[in-house]
Design a protein around this motif. Structure first.
Motif, short mmCIF file in Angstrom:
data_model
loop_
_atom_site.label_atom_id
_atom_site.label_comp_id
_atom_site.label_asym_id
_atom_site.label_seq_id
_atom_site.Cartn_x
_atom_site.Cartn_y
_atom_site.Cartn_z
N ALA A 1 45.31 44.71 35.94
CA ALA A 1 44.38 44.18 36.92
C ALA A 1 43.47 44.04 35.80
N VAL A 2 42.32 44.82 34.88
CA VAL A 2 42.12 45.06 33.65
C VAL A 2 42.19 44.13 32.56
N ALA A 3 44.10 44.14 32.15
CA ALA A 3 44.67 43.62 30.69
C ALA A 3 44.75 41.96 31.41
N ALA A 4 44.82 41.31 32.70
CA ALA A 4 45.06 40.64 33.29
C ALA A 4 43.04 39.49 33.40
N GLY A 5 41.91 40.58 33.12
CA GLY A 5 40.70 40.00 33.12
C GLY A 5 40.39 40.08 34.28
N GLY A 6 40.85 41.11 35.19
CA GLY A 6 40.02 41.18 36.38
C GLY A 6 40.48 39.49 37.12
N SER A 7 40.17 40.22 38.39
CA SER A 7 40.15 38.45 39.28
C SER A 7 39.53 37.62 39.57
N SER A 8 39.62 36.43 39.59
CA SER A 8 38.40 36.00 39.41
C SER A 8 38.71 34.75 41.15
N LEU A 9 38.50 35.79 41.96
CA LEU A 9 37.86 34.44 43.38
C LEU A 9 36.93 34.18 43.57
N ARG A 10 35.88 34.48 43.70
CA ARG A 10 34.27 33.10 43.84
C ARG A 10 33.65 33.01 41.91
#
Ligand SMILES: [Zn+2]
Length: 292
Positions: A230-239
């Motif tokens: 998840a860190v490598a993907a830049g986290g999750s942008s939900l809101r």
């Protein structure tokens, strides 16, 4: 709400701009966020150099050259963005005027010419200044559990923390006094990868003699895998989550179960369906066929 990977993403985005820079001007635009700002907030920060930018749980920790730490929490909707001083202020962009600059609450102008702006529409974030020497005795940190991205989390640690606990595994993993920074999304994802039901007793990860079960080793490993991916993907942008450069995280596209009620279980050969149940007021997403 940002979870640990989102906060870590923000830390990694801010670090190159902030570390080594002096805070030449601090603009505090309101008396409070979730809590009042510390007394003399602006005066205590102005002229300070940032020596390091760390993280503990979901707190960003900016070490200052006077042995104080600027502690920053993003709350539900806080974000930082980095702008060059030369860039036109967003408010001057006429038809492109951004409505959300109304929620720019703090601006740090740096000796390098960059500006770091804290924006927080819902204002659940907060900032504190705490002496480095007593930081981890402060009420914010005294009872914070182990870091899941550090070296402390392994099967033995899970067995030690969960031994004898009848509480559901999901609840134990969300308990911030045991493990710091894990939230609903990444716990749901890790439990699916480990093939463990969120409803299983937490204590089942320890043997009678307190040693970790094989499942404890697997769970510790997949928690770290999920967080690191998840860190490598830049986290999750939900809101509201964006990285400090404004880019969205994209780990949400990798969710196997979170927010996927009714979808086919992604585990090869499983054939189950993702279910949603509510546990202590929080939604749990899991596959009833392969998570036991
Ligand atoms: Zn399944």
């Amino acid at each position: 709400m940002p979870e640990l990977p989102e906060v870590e993403t923000v830390r990694r985005g801010l670090a190159p701009a902030l570390i080594g820079a002096q805070l030449v001007f601090v603009d505090q635009r309101r008396p409070d966020l979730r809590f009042p700002f510390p007394e003399n907030f602006v005066a205590r920060l102005t002229g300070r150099r940032v020596e390091a930018l760390g993280r503990r749980a979901k707190y960003l920790l900016a070490d200052l050259d006077d042995a104080q730490v600027l502690v920053m929490h993003l709350g539900m909707s806080g974000s930082f963005r980095i702008e060059d001083e030369s860039a036109a202020p967003r408010g001057d962009l006429g038809p492109f005027k951004r409505k959300d600059t109304a929620h720019d609450h703090v601006e740090f102008r740096l000796s390098t010419g960059k500006r770091i702006i804290y924006n927080d529409p819902r204002r659940f974030g907060f900032m504190q200044i705490i002496p480095r020497k007593t930081l981890f005795e402060h009420p914010l940190f005294r009872n914070v559990g182990i870091e899941p991205l550090g070296n402390e989390l392994d099967g033995a640690a899970l067995a030690r923390l969960f031994a004898g606990k009848a509480a559901p595994l999901k609840a134990a993993l969300l308990d911030q006094t045991l493990i710091a920074g894990l939230g609903n999304i990444y716990v749901s994802e890790a439990l699916h990868r480990a093939g463990l039901s969120p409803r299983r007793a937490a204590g089942s990860l320890a043997r009678k003699d307190g040693k970790p079960t094989e499942r404890a080793h697997v769970l510790a490993r997949v928690i770290r895998d999920v967080l690191e991916e998840a860190v490598a993907a830049g986290g999750s942008s939900l809101r509201d989550h964006r990285q400090a450069d404004g880019a969205l995280g994209y780990f949400q596209h990798s969710f196997r179960v979170y927010d996927r009620e009714g979808a086919a279980c992604p585990r090869a050969g499983c054939g189950g369906t993702v279910k949603r149940v509510v546990q202590s007021g929080r939604a749990s997403f899991f596959c009833g066929s392969c998570q036991r």
